[in-house]
Design a protein around this motif. Structure first.
Motif, PDB file in Angstrom:
ATOM      1  N   GLY A  12     -43.452  28.562  -5.249  1.00  0.00           N
ATOM      2  CA  GLY A  12     -44.118  29.747  -5.524  1.00  0.00           C
ATOM      3  C   GLY A  12     -45.339  29.537  -4.746  1.00  0.00           C
ATOM      4  O   GLY A  12     -45.955  28.423  -4.742  1.00  0.00           O
ATOM      5  N   GLU A  13     -45.924  30.708  -4.333  1.00  0.00           N
ATOM      6  CA  GLU A  13     -47.360  30.469  -3.653  1.00  0.00           C
ATOM      7  C   GLU A  13     -48.059  32.000  -3.833  1.00  0.00           C
ATOM      8  O   GLU A  13     -47.400  33.027  -4.045  1.00  0.00           O
ATOM      9  CB  GLU A  13     -47.123  30.358  -2.255  1.00  0.00           C
ATOM     10  CG  GLU A  13     -46.314  31.425  -1.441  1.00  0.00           C
ATOM     11  CD  GLU A  13     -46.124  30.986  -0.011  1.00  0.00           C
ATOM     12  OE1 GLU A  13     -46.522  31.800   0.807  1.00  0.00           O
ATOM     13  OE2 GLU A  13     -45.672  30.074   0.298  1.00  0.00           O
ATOM     14  N   HIS A  14     -49.503  32.007  -3.553  1.00  0.00           N
ATOM     15  CA  HIS A  14     -50.045  33.309  -3.678  1.00  0.00           C
ATOM     16  C   HIS A  14     -49.625  33.896  -2.241  1.00  0.00           C
ATOM     17  O   HIS A  14     -50.387  33.809  -1.503  1.00  0.00           O
ATOM     18  CB  HIS A  14     -51.685  33.134  -3.805  1.00  0.00           C
ATOM     19  CG  HIS A  14     -52.365  34.329  -3.693  1.00  0.00           C
ATOM     20  ND1 HIS A  14     -52.351  35.130  -4.862  1.00  0.00           N
ATOM     21  CD2 HIS A  14     -53.117  35.040  -2.825  1.00  0.00           C
ATOM     22  CE1 HIS A  14     -53.016  36.492  -4.549  1.00  0.00           C
ATOM     23  NE2 HIS A  14     -53.487  36.280  -3.228  1.00  0.00           N
ATOM     24  N   GLY A  15     -48.844  34.818  -2.373  1.00  0.00           N
ATOM     25  CA  GLY A  15     -48.252  35.542  -1.288  1.00  0.00           C
ATOM     26  C   GLY A  15     -47.127  36.338  -1.478  1.00  0.00           C
ATOM     27  O   GLY A  15     -46.547  36.576  -2.669  1.00  0.00           O
ATOM     28  N   TRP A  16     -46.461  37.145  -0.187  1.00  0.00           N
ATOM     29  CA  TRP A  16     -45.412  38.042  -0.588  1.00  0.00           C
ATOM     30  C   TRP A  16     -44.585  38.187   0.859  1.00  0.00           C
ATOM     31  O   TRP A  16     -45.126  37.994   1.864  1.00  0.00           O
ATOM     32  CB  TRP A  16     -46.189  39.321  -0.643  1.00  0.00           C
ATOM     33  CG  TRP A  16     -45.107  40.583  -1.057  1.00  0.00           C
ATOM     34  CD1 TRP A  16     -44.969  41.550  -0.181  1.00  0.00           C
ATOM     35  CD2 TRP A  16     -44.094  40.706  -2.013  1.00  0.00           C
ATOM     36  NE1 TRP A  16     -44.242  42.561  -0.562  1.00  0.00           N
ATOM     37  CE2 TRP A  16     -43.524  41.844  -1.728  1.00  0.00           C
ATOM     38  CE3 TRP A  16     -43.846  39.942  -3.145  1.00  0.00           C
ATOM     39  CZ2 TRP A  16     -42.530  42.369  -2.638  1.00  0.00           C
ATOM     40  CZ3 TRP A  16     -42.900  40.300  -4.022  1.00  0.00           C
ATOM     41  CH2 TRP A  16     -42.263  41.554  -3.721  1.00  0.00           C
ATOM     42  N   ALA A  17     -43.550  37.999   0.613  1.00  0.00           N
ATOM     43  CA  ALA A  17     -42.300  38.155   1.563  1.00  0.00           C
ATOM     44  C   ALA A  17     -41.045  38.653   0.920  1.00  0.00           C
ATOM     45  O   ALA A  17     -40.627  38.315   0.047  1.00  0.00           O
ATOM     46  CB  ALA A  17     -42.203  36.912   2.598  1.00  0.00           C
ATOM     47  N   VAL A  18     -40.454  39.399   1.852  1.00  0.00           N
ATOM     48  CA  VAL A  18     -39.210  40.081   1.184  1.00  0.00           C
ATOM     49  C   VAL A  18     -38.239  40.151   2.592  1.00  0.00           C
ATOM     50  O   VAL A  18     -38.476  40.547   3.557  1.00  0.00           O
ATOM     51  CB  VAL A  18     -39.381  41.554   0.696  1.00  0.00           C
ATOM     52  CG1 VAL A  18     -37.879  42.022   0.227  1.00  0.00           C
ATOM     53  CG2 VAL A  18     -40.226  41.455  -0.421  1.00  0.00           C
ATOM     54  N   HIS A  19     -36.839  39.689   2.244  1.00  0.00           N
ATOM     55  CA  HIS A  19     -35.722  39.802   3.241  1.00  0.00           C
ATOM     56  C   HIS A  19     -34.964  41.124   2.844  1.00  0.00           C
ATOM     57  O   HIS A  19     -34.765  41.261   1.567  1.00  0.00           O
ATOM     58  CB  HIS A  19     -34.935  38.661   3.186  1.00  0.00           C
ATOM     59  CG  HIS A  19     -33.705  39.120   4.223  1.00  0.00           C
ATOM     60  ND1 HIS A  19     -32.444  39.536   3.820  1.00  0.00           N
ATOM     61  CD2 HIS A  19     -33.630  38.587   5.393  1.00  0.00           C
ATOM     62  CE1 HIS A  19     -31.807  39.653   4.760  1.00  0.00           C
ATOM     63  NE2 HIS A  19     -32.262  39.040   5.925  1.00  0.00           N
ATOM     64  N   ILE A  20     -34.935  42.067   3.794  1.00  0.00           N
ATOM     65  CA  ILE A  20     -34.377  43.189   3.528  1.00  0.00           C
ATOM     66  C   ILE A  20     -32.952  43.598   4.538  1.00  0.00           C
ATOM     67  O   ILE A  20     -33.061  43.312   5.592  1.00  0.00           O
ATOM     68  CB  ILE A  20     -35.273  44.510   4.024  1.00  0.00           C
ATOM     69  CG1 ILE A  20     -36.643  44.119   3.124  1.00  0.00           C
ATOM     70  CG2 ILE A  20     -34.643  45.745   3.811  1.00  0.00           C
ATOM     71  CD1 ILE A  20     -37.554  45.033   3.711  1.00  0.00           C
TER      72      ILE A  20
END
Length: 278
Positions: free
Chosen positions: A21-29
């Motif tokens: 976990g990290e302060h961040g954001w990523a999504v695979h679509i």
């Protein structure tokens, strides 16, 4: 069109597979026959988590950057090392030098890497400011008009003016991704610096007569005062959204409030979360 989304980077994790976990954001679509990476997190967990989730980032067709903050862009070098030349869609303001200032403290929060360095790794930057279709039934919103009366820019986010003076950063580069699916529109947010209701209003205007089935991602409501939060929740009801997912910059307290308010319509968008439009 069917879509399947998997959260690769976020502040918290779901399950017990050893995610980071990290302060961040990523999504695979996965949208139709296309694989798209939306944001790249802080660079700590993207590759590790994607392997645990059996997602091969070498196979992505394009990368999207929601806005130019380090916690959404710092995984870019790692991804480009894997993919080689790849289109990277973003707003031209993304490389602006950015800062967070409060009570005498000042931190740099913009993209950590120079454009030229990322290009040397294979980034083919494709700038956009307007609604842009980047694949069949997959769109970027471009700049979001600020129309709501209660969604104000974060006062601690600054840029430097021509005389090196602090100015408000209005984050005009903040954009979201929209997919047209069989159940309606699915919206993936970065941090919603433009304002969640402003974003939804803009999408409604750009896609008249189409219902918004789902919206998820960072809402920046973790930094909103009580008045803005309540106004946002009240306005959300007007859109009749069936699935609402909160994460990243929503804040634990306000995430809990959204869960309480929307019940079964709500879901947590932690690392490992899968969302599909089946």
């Amino acid at each position: 069109m069917q879509c399947e989304c998997t959260v690769l980077c976020e502040n918290s994790v779901a399950g017990s597979l050893g995610f980071i976990g990290e302060h961040g954001w990523a999504v695979h679509i996965k949208a139709g026959d296309k694989n798209i990476l939306f944001d790249t997190g802080q660079g700590l967990g993207l590759i590790h988590n994607s392997k645990l989730l059996d997602i091969d980032l070498k196979k992505i067709d394009a990368i999207v950057i929601s806005h130019g903050h380090y916690d959404h862009t710092s995984g870019l070098p790692d991804v480009l090392h894997m993919t080689g030349n790849k289109q990277v869609f973003l707003h031209p303001d993304c490389f602006t030098n950015r800062y967070w200032t409060k009570d005498g403290e000042c931190r740099e929060i913009g993209i950590r890497y120079k454009k030229e360095y990322l290009e040397s790794l294979g980034a083919v930057f494709v700038p956009n400011t307007q609604l842009t279709e980047i694949a069949d039934n997959v769109f970027l919103t471009g700049e979001i008009p600020r129309v709501s009366s209660f969604e104000q820019p974060d006062p601690f986010m600054k840029i430097k003016g021509p005389k090196d003076e602090w100015q408000q950063d209005n984050l005009l580069d903040d954009q979201s991704l929209v997919m047209r699916t069989d159940k309606g529109l699915v919206i993936i947010l970065g941090c919603a610096h433009a304002g969640l209701i402003n974003i939804l209003t803009h999408v409604n205007k750009q896609f008249p007569g189409e219902n918004i089935y789902a919206v998820f991602g960072g809402t920046h409501l973790g930094f909103a005062d009580d008045e803005q939060f309540e106004a946002t929740v009240a306005a959300l009801d007007d859109f009749s959204i069936q699935k609402i997912g909160a994460s990243h910059c929503t804040g634990l307290s306000n995430t809990a409030k959204l869960h309480h308010r929307f019940g079964e319509r709500f879901f947590f968008s932690s690392v490992g979360c899968h969302f599909n439009s089946d």
